[in-house]
Write an enzyme that holds these catalytic residues in place. Structure first.
Site, PDB file in Angstrom:
ATOM      1  N   PRO A 250       4.256  -4.652  -5.245  1.00 10.90           N
ATOM      2  CA  PRO A 250       3.739  -5.605  -6.288  1.00 10.90           C
ATOM      3  C   PRO A 250       2.406  -5.378  -6.881  1.00 10.90           C
ATOM      4  O   PRO A 250       1.437  -4.853  -6.074  1.00 10.90           O
ATOM      5  CB  PRO A 250       4.187  -6.834  -5.625  1.00 10.90           C
ATOM      6  CG  PRO A 250       4.040  -6.701  -4.283  1.00 10.90           C
ATOM      7  CD  PRO A 250       4.223  -5.238  -4.070  1.00 10.90           C
TER       8      PRO A 250
ATOM      9  N   GLY B 219      -3.492  -6.996  -0.663  1.00  9.24           N
ATOM     10  CA  GLY B 219      -2.584  -6.535   0.007  1.00  9.24           C
ATOM     11  C   GLY B 219      -2.056  -5.318  -0.452  1.00  9.24           C
ATOM     12  O   GLY B 219      -1.799  -4.287   0.435  1.00  9.24           O
ATOM     13  N   CYS B 220      -1.832  -5.300  -1.782  1.00  6.71           N
ATOM     14  CA  CYS B 220      -1.263  -3.638  -2.374  1.00  6.71           C
ATOM     15  C   CYS B 220      -2.123  -2.755  -2.470  1.00  6.71           C
ATOM     16  O   CYS B 220      -1.569  -1.647  -2.014  1.00  6.71           O
ATOM     17  CB  CYS B 220      -0.872  -4.357  -3.697  1.00  6.71           C
ATOM     18  SG  CYS B 220       0.264  -5.716  -4.045  1.00  6.71           S
ATOM     19  N   THR B 221      -3.521  -3.248  -2.438  1.00  5.47           N
ATOM     20  CA  THR B 221      -4.290  -2.012  -2.345  1.00  5.47           C
ATOM     21  C   THR B 221      -4.464  -1.536  -1.014  1.00  5.47           C
ATOM     22  O   THR B 221      -4.544  -0.362  -0.836  1.00  5.47           O
ATOM     23  CB  THR B 221      -5.776  -2.668  -2.691  1.00  5.47           C
ATOM     24  OG1 THR B 221      -5.751  -2.978  -4.192  1.00  5.47           O
ATOM     25  CG2 THR B 221      -6.793  -1.497  -2.891  1.00  5.47           C
TER      26      THR B 221
END
Length: 135
Positions: free
Chosen positions: A23, A31-33
């Site tokens: 996402p 968090g995605c990174t």
């Protein structure tokens, strides 16, 4: 080189397809990174085991391309702007964040074999060390 694409699923088969539901590439969340960078840092390990790494989110191909370039990701990100893939894999649904309920991408990882069969599903992703959950 552009590696972000519109919602198209690969037609060739490797031994295993590894699909990540990622996402928010625009703007990217911590968090995605962290998850993307962990997978980037271990990408050669995945390839050595016959995996292909793919990211999927509802964000645009342009936002994916910026994310790929900024974090030097070696894998493809699929822009599923109409939610076809996310809904098919039940990775789109109700989320709760600080008591607020909304619809969004559910951080889920699927390991899919060469026959298109899901052989593992990881719903509680450890973004900083996701590779160890998969391998």
């Amino acid at each position: 080189m552009r590696r972000a694409s519109a919602c198209r699923w690969p037609t060739t088969r490797a031994r295993n397809w590894f699909c990540i539901s990622t996402p928010r590439t625009a703007p990217p969340t911590p968090g995605c990174t962290a998850e993307a960078c962990d997978l980037r840092d271990n990408y050669e390990r995945f390839l050595a085991l016959g995996y292909n790494v793919l990211g999927v989110s509802k964000d645009s191909a342009a936002s994916h391309q910026r994310f790929i370039e900024k974090y030097q990701l070696p894998f493809h990100l699929i822009a599923d702007t109409d939610l076809t893939i996310l809904k098919a894999y039940e990775a789109w649904g109700e989320k709760k964040n600080y008591g607020k309920v909304s619809m969004g991408t559910l951080r889920t990882t699927y390991v899919i074999d060469e026959n298109g069969i899901i052989v593992d599903a990881i719903a509680k992703v450890n973004t900083k060390d996701h590779t160890s959950q998969i391998l």
